[in-house]
Design a protein around this motif. Structure first.
Motif, short mmCIF file in Angstrom:
data_model
loop_
_atom_site.label_atom_id
_atom_site.label_comp_id
_atom_site.label_asym_id
_atom_site.label_seq_id
_atom_site.Cartn_x
_atom_site.Cartn_y
_atom_site.Cartn_z
N ALA A 102 -22.74 -5.09 -17.92
CA ALA A 102 -21.81 -6.23 -17.93
C ALA A 102 -20.56 -5.85 -17.15
N TYR A 103 -19.79 -6.87 -16.78
CA TYR A 103 -18.58 -6.68 -15.99
C TYR A 103 -17.43 -7.47 -16.62
N LEU A 104 -16.24 -6.89 -16.62
CA LEU A 104 -15.05 -7.56 -17.15
C LEU A 104 -13.87 -7.34 -16.23
N HIS A 105 -12.93 -8.27 -16.31
CA HIS A 105 -11.67 -8.12 -15.58
C HIS A 105 -10.53 -7.90 -16.56
N ALA A 106 -9.63 -6.99 -16.22
CA ALA A 106 -8.42 -6.78 -17.00
C ALA A 106 -7.33 -7.65 -16.38
N PRO A 107 -6.41 -8.19 -17.17
CA PRO A 107 -6.21 -7.95 -18.59
C PRO A 107 -7.34 -8.58 -19.42
N PHE A 108 -7.55 -8.01 -20.58
CA PHE A 108 -8.70 -8.36 -21.39
C PHE A 108 -8.44 -9.54 -22.32
#
Length: 125
Positions: A102-108
């Motif tokens: 999976a992939y996420l962008h910060a800020p969370f």
């Protein structure tokens, strides 16, 4: 009890992620030196790895590739995240054999982190 590993040199982000994970009863260890990642993951077999793209001396993409090419670590779910990564870069990486789970962008956004963690842990179950 399952555990997670956060690989990131930014103390502010690791505290934020660890707090979000703790709300899911998922304790997290933090590794600042990405050069130790494969050996640490082999030795401790966490249920989940959260890996930042922007790392000192290397990139999270390179560490992800090393973890995915290693027989002992390739099946561990891995969330790759970054604060300066365009969505199309994550999209391209997701098509590789050595992709993250999976992939996420910060800020969370805690809800997105929880959803990604739940999806990753259900894949590994």
């Amino acid at each position: 009890m399952a555990s997670a590993l956060i690989i990131d040199a930014d103390a502010r982000l690791t505290i934020r992620l660890a707090t979000i994970l703790a709300a899911r009863s998922l304790p997290a260890a933090v590794l600042v030196d990405p050069g130790e990642a494969v050996a640490w993951v082999r030795a401790h077999a966490p249920a989940l790895v959260l890996l930042r793209v922007e790392l000192p001396g290397t990139s999270g993409f390179a560490v992800c590739n090393r973890l995915r090419r290693d027989d002992d670590t390739r099946a561990i779910p891995l969330i790759l995240y970054g604060s300066e990564v365009p969505p199309e870069v994550f999209d391209g990486h997701s098509k590789l054999r050595t992709r993250a789970t999976a992939y996420l962008h910060a800020p969370f956004d805690p809800a997105r982190v929880h959803a990604a963690v739940a999806a990753c842990l259900s894949v590994s179950a």
